[in-house]
Write a protein that holds these residues in place. Structure first.
Motif, mmCIF file in Angstrom:
data_model
loop_
_atom_site.group_PDB
_atom_site.id
_atom_site.type_symbol
_atom_site.label_atom_id
_atom_site.label_comp_id
_atom_site.label_asym_id
_atom_site.label_seq_id
_atom_site.Cartn_x
_atom_site.Cartn_y
_atom_site.Cartn_z
ATOM 1 N N PHE A 78 0.860 -1.185 0.000
ATOM 2 C CA PHE A 78 0.000 0.000 0.000
ATOM 3 C C PHE A 78 0.891 1.227 0.000
ATOM 4 O O PHE A 78 2.110 1.155 0.175
ATOM 5 N N ASP A 79 0.249 2.389 -0.173
ATOM 6 C CA ASP A 79 0.984 3.653 -0.189
ATOM 7 C C ASP A 79 0.543 4.602 0.917
ATOM 8 O O ASP A 79 1.364 5.365 1.428
ATOM 9 N N SER A 80 -0.719 4.594 1.284
ATOM 10 C CA SER A 80 -1.181 5.538 2.298
ATOM 11 C C SER A 80 -2.414 4.991 3.006
ATOM 12 O O SER A 80 -3.133 4.134 2.477
ATOM 13 N N VAL A 81 -2.644 5.516 4.230
ATOM 14 C CA VAL A 81 -3.834 5.230 5.030
ATOM 15 C C VAL A 81 -4.543 6.549 5.283
ATOM 16 O O VAL A 81 -3.912 7.531 5.714
ATOM 17 N N GLN A 82 -5.816 6.585 5.030
ATOM 18 C CA GLN A 82 -6.604 7.804 5.221
ATOM 19 C C GLN A 82 -7.673 7.559 6.272
ATOM 20 O O GLN A 82 -8.440 6.598 6.187
ATOM 21 N N ILE A 83 -7.747 8.444 7.282
ATOM 22 C CA ILE A 83 -8.778 8.399 8.324
ATOM 23 C C ILE A 83 -9.491 9.743 8.313
ATOM 24 O O ILE A 83 -8.869 10.787 8.534
ATOM 25 N N VAL A 84 -10.781 9.732 8.043
ATOM 26 C CA VAL A 84 -11.547 10.968 7.911
ATOM 27 C C VAL A 84 -12.825 10.876 8.728
ATOM 28 O O VAL A 84 -13.401 9.794 8.892
ATOM 29 N N MET A 109 -13.188 16.019 7.832
ATOM 30 C CA MET A 109 -11.998 16.310 8.629
ATOM 31 C C MET A 109 -11.036 15.134 8.492
ATOM 32 O O MET A 109 -11.415 13.987 8.739
ATOM 33 N N THR A 110 -9.798 15.427 8.104
ATOM 34 C CA THR A 110 -8.801 14.391 7.862
ATOM 35 C C THR A 110 -7.811 14.341 9.017
ATOM 36 O O THR A 110 -7.292 15.375 9.453
ATOM 37 N N MET A 111 -7.560 13.127 9.487
ATOM 38 C CA MET A 111 -6.588 12.910 10.558
ATOM 39 C C MET A 111 -5.195 12.771 9.961
ATOM 40 O O MET A 111 -4.944 11.853 9.162
ATOM 41 N N PRO A 112 -4.276 13.673 10.300
ATOM 42 C CA PRO A 112 -2.919 13.523 9.749
ATOM 43 C C PRO A 112 -2.206 12.318 10.352
ATOM 44 O O PRO A 112 -2.251 12.087 11.560
ATOM 45 N N ILE A 113 -1.554 11.563 9.491
ATOM 46 C CA ILE A 113 -0.811 10.373 9.928
ATOM 47 C C ILE A 113 0.660 10.598 9.622
ATOM 48 O O ILE A 113 1.044 10.782 8.459
ATOM 49 N N PRO A 177 -38.279 11.213 7.656
ATOM 50 C CA PRO A 177 -38.589 10.223 6.618
ATOM 51 C C PRO A 177 -37.343 9.508 6.140
ATOM 52 O O PRO A 177 -36.201 9.941 6.400
ATOM 53 N N LYS A 178 -37.532 8.432 5.419
ATOM 54 C CA LYS A 178 -36.414 7.721 4.825
ATOM 55 C C LYS A 178 -35.812 8.503 3.661
ATOM 56 O O LYS A 178 -34.702 8.206 3.230
ATOM 57 N N MET A 179 -36.554 9.486 3.169
ATOM 58 C CA MET A 179 -36.069 10.262 2.028
ATOM 59 C C MET A 179 -35.050 11.324 2.413
ATOM 60 O O MET A 179 -34.474 11.961 1.528
ATOM 61 N N ALA A 180 -34.829 11.544 3.697
ATOM 62 C CA ALA A 180 -33.858 12.545 4.135
ATOM 63 C C ALA A 180 -33.146 12.015 5.375
ATOM 64 O O ALA A 180 -33.790 11.785 6.400
ATOM 65 N N GLN A 181 -31.837 11.821 5.281
ATOM 66 C CA GLN A 181 -31.057 11.292 6.383
ATOM 67 C C GLN A 181 -29.725 12.029 6.474
ATOM 68 O O GLN A 181 -29.158 12.445 5.456
ATOM 69 N N ILE A 182 -29.252 12.183 7.716
ATOM 70 C CA ILE A 182 -27.959 12.816 7.979
ATOM 71 C C ILE A 182 -27.148 11.858 8.845
ATOM 72 O O ILE A 182 -27.642 11.368 9.863
ATOM 73 N N GLU A 183 -25.920 11.598 8.422
ATOM 74 C CA GLU A 183 -25.090 10.610 9.107
ATOM 75 C C GLU A 183 -23.684 11.152 9.311
ATOM 76 O O GLU A 183 -23.111 11.790 8.420
ATOM 77 N N TYR A 184 -23.141 10.883 10.501
ATOM 78 C CA TYR A 184 -21.746 11.175 10.818
ATOM 79 C C TYR A 184 -21.014 9.846 10.978
ATOM 80 O O TYR A 184 -21.534 8.918 11.615
ATOM 81 N N SER A 185 -19.819 9.777 10.441
ATOM 82 C CA SER A 185 -19.062 8.528 10.518
ATOM 83 C C SER A 185 -17.571 8.811 10.428
ATOM 84 O O SER A 185 -17.144 9.862 9.933
ATOM 85 N N VAL A 186 -16.794 7.853 10.923
ATOM 86 C CA VAL A 186 -15.342 7.861 10.762
ATOM 87 C C VAL A 186 -15.003 6.754 9.777
ATOM 88 O O VAL A 186 -15.371 5.589 9.983
ATOM 89 N N LYS A 187 -14.309 7.113 8.719
ATOM 90 C CA LYS A 187 -13.973 6.164 7.666
ATOM 91 C C LYS A 187 -12.465 5.992 7.585
ATOM 92 O O LYS A 187 -11.715 6.969 7.697
ATOM 93 N N ALA A 188 -12.051 4.752 7.394
ATOM 94 C CA ALA A 188 -10.635 4.421 7.215
ATOM 95 C C ALA A 188 -10.463 3.752 5.865
ATOM 96 O O ALA A 188 -11.199 2.815 5.531
ATOM 97 N N ARG A 189 -9.501 4.223 5.105
ATOM 98 C CA ARG A 189 -9.261 3.682 3.760
ATOM 99 C C ARG A 189 -7.766 3.439 3.577
ATOM 100 O O ARG A 189 -6.937 4.207 4.062
ATOM 101 N N ILE A 190 -7.453 2.363 2.857
ATOM 102 C CA ILE A 190 -6.077 2.038 2.489
ATOM 103 C C ILE A 190 -5.961 2.166 0.977
ATOM 104 O O ILE A 190 -6.746 1.543 0.231
ATOM 105 N N TYR A 191 -5.016 2.979 0.533
ATOM 106 C CA TYR A 191 -4.854 3.247 -0.892
ATOM 107 C C TYR A 191 -3.516 2.703 -1.384
ATOM 108 O O TYR A 191 -2.537 2.615 -0.633
ATOM 109 N N ARG A 192 -3.548 2.382 -2.656
ATOM 110 C CA ARG A 192 -2.315 2.006 -3.358
ATOM 111 C C ARG A 192 -2.290 2.731 -4.688
ATOM 112 O O ARG A 192 -3.312 2.809 -5.392
ATOM 113 N N GLN A 193 -1.137 3.269 -5.016
ATOM 114 C CA GLN A 193 -0.954 4.003 -6.262
ATOM 115 C C GLN A 193 0.233 3.411 -7.001
ATOM 116 O O GLN A 193 1.388 3.785 -6.766
ATOM 117 N N PRO A 194 -0.030 2.452 -7.889
ATOM 118 C CA PRO A 194 1.084 1.790 -8.579
ATOM 119 C C PRO A 194 1.965 2.751 -9.340
ATOM 120 O O PRO A 194 3.191 2.580 -9.412
#
Length: 509
Positions: A78-84, A109-113, A177-194
């Motif tokens: 991998f090349d980088s880990v992103q936590i937002v 909001m991005t967490m610097p690693i 309603p189900k037609m309108a929703q607001i969500e907060y989450s923390v996402k972690a992603r692993i990227y690779r850039q060949p």
């Protein structure tokens, strides 16, 4: 929830091209044995919060801390880990041809690693667990650039930069309603850039959501006009003895906008609110008594506005259904009955009437006012028959909001770029004049706000408030322009431009 995109891709290839390991063989007995390929052990990525439980509520200033753990069953370069930390609003509007679904990311909001946290070389080894900590703080406001679309109402940008609450994700019914929703989450992603010239490839991803009730302030009362179809602040009607009988008089009632109901940051308690109703009764004759005010019933209506594009004006003002682009908009409402206010049995009324002389009697004395004259006119502007007297009463109506929390979560009032939530307090005042009952209806705007958590207030070594910063800046300016006169010069130096030399200074010592 974690995803291993490399494994999914490998699974598709395995399904398209059979392997020799899955070939079937037969012995002399005719039995057939199949050599099954062993299941591929998938890698795992997980977002874990510290001191967290499923219904924990975060507010402005709350810290969202935790760690991302990664465990692989094979070597993964991998090349980088992103936590937002991400805040998204999702809406769906059923159009004529097909539904229109929109996702608006209002917060990211991005967490610097640091580089020292990465392994060298950047390869996730099989069977080893990697941990990346994160720490976010829930803001009170969004950045100015988060709302850059066209607007019609000048007040709208102040609303759109306020953080909206979680909607549609609560354990109790938040009346959304189900037609309108607001969500907060923390996402972690692993990227690779060949290759540097190519786009990043998402290797793995995990996401974990959480609940947010941001602190909010009470806004000034709305300037309600006749064009605002959602509200009704004034009601005037003629009272009769019966369906086909004569008139008793005319009653006019006007209600004030109630105070905001304050919700605790954890959503476990909500304050009471109240409003005031001013009534005036004009009898047709001196012997006609004013009606008794016997009860006031209350109902809270939660209305959610949502759109397939940006909203350019406050949706609760004007006529939402007839605004430009109404075909890409929708609204949903639900109601909750609140405790009623009933008169006591001994008095049979909620308020006392006071008798006054009408303006026609007091015209010569100079006490008549234009407001009273306007109040005595009918809905069509014509004068109504009246006696020399009229009656007034003031009714204080307390509103108990606590029963609302039994089965529901009342999220605060908010306006965002593609979704809004407003509340309307419907009041019905019951009147009794002999054997006849009457009703007066109101539809009042009600704000629900969230209090600031005192435990999250800034410490003494934190950032100063706006007022403190202004005061410090003014003090610095005053000190800069203050004269620097240390002592009065000697008489010999007054009136000439010669400065003392080094020898003079030595002699002075």
């Amino acid at each position: 929830m974690a995803y291993d995109y490399a494994m999914l891709h490998r699974g598709r290839l395995a399904g398209a091209f059979p392997s020799s390991a899955s070939a079937s063989t037969s012995d002399g007995s005719g039995a057939t044995s199949i050599n099954k390929q062993p299941a591929i052990q998938r890698s795992n990525i997980e977002v874990k919060f510290h001191n967290h439980y499923r219904q924990k509520v975060y507010t402005s200033g709350s810290s969202v801390t935790g760690e991302v753990t990664i465990t692989t069953k094979r070597e993964v370069p991998f090349d980088s880990v992103q936590i937002v930390l991400v805040g998204n609003t999702k809406t769906r509007v059923d159009g004529i041809n097909s539904p229109r679904e929109v996702t608006h990311t209002f917060l990211k909001m991005t967490m610097p690693i640091p580089r020292s946290a990465y392994p060298v070389p950047r390869t996730l080894e099989s069977g080893r667990t990697y941990t990346f900590p994160f720490h976010f703080v829930i803001p009170t406001y969004l950045t100015i650039g988060s709302c850059n679309h066209h607007i019609v109402d000048d007040q709208l940008p102040d609303h759109h930069v306020c953080l909206p609450p979680t909607m549609g994700k609560w354990e109790k019914d938040d009346m959304a309603p189900k037609m309108a929703q607001i969500e907060y989450s923390v996402k972690a992603r692993i990227y690779r850039q060949p290759d540097l010239s190519q786009h990043k490839i998402k290797v793995m991803e995990a996401s974990e959501s959480f609940l947010v009730l941001p602190a909010s302030a009470e806004h000034p009362p709305l300037n309600i006009t006749k064009k605002d179809k959602l509200y009704k602040m004034r009601h005037s009607k003629t009272l009769r003895k019966g369906l086909l009988l004569g008139k008793l008089g005319r009653i006019t009632a006007e209600a004030a906008q109630p105070q905001a109901a304050v919700l605790l940051p954890d959503g476990t308690s909500i304050s009471k609110t109240e409003t005031t109703i001013d009534l005036m009764f004009e009898p047709v004759a001196l012997d006609v008594l004013p009606p008794k005010i016997t009860a006031v019933s209350a109902k809270l209506i939660a209305r959610t506005f949502y759109a397939g594009g940006s909203i350019a004006q406050l949706p609760n003002l004007g006529d939402w259904a007839n605004q430009v682009g109404a075909e890409k908009r929708g609204d949903y409402q639900t109601s909750v009955t609140l405790p009623s206010l009933v008169a006591k049995k001994d008095t049979g009324r909620l308020a006392r009437w006071s008798q006054h002389l009408s303006s026609a009697v007091r015209r010569d004395s100079g006490y008549s006012s234009g407001a009273e004259e306007e109040g005595r006119r009918g809905s069509n502007g014509s004068e109504q028959p009246s006696s020399p007297i009229y009656h007034t009463a003031t009714l204080d109506v307390p509103i108990d909001m606590a029963p609302l929390l039994a089965k529901r979560t009342p999220i605060p009032t908010f306006h965002s770029c593609i979704a809004s939530r407003v509340y309307t307090l419907q009041l019905t005042v019951s009147l009794n004049s002999g054997a006849t009952t009457h009703a007066i209806h109101f539809s009042l705007p009600l704000q629900i706000v969230v209090a600031q958590d005192p435990s999250l207030a800034l410490s003494d070594d934190g950032l100063p408030s706006f007022e403190t910063a202004i005061q410090e800046a003014e003090t610095e300016v005053d000190q800069f322009f203050r004269p620097r006169l240390m002592q009065v010069p000697e008489q010999s130096y007054i009136g000439n431009s010669s400065l003392p030399g080094y020898g003079d200074l030595v002699e002075m010592r």
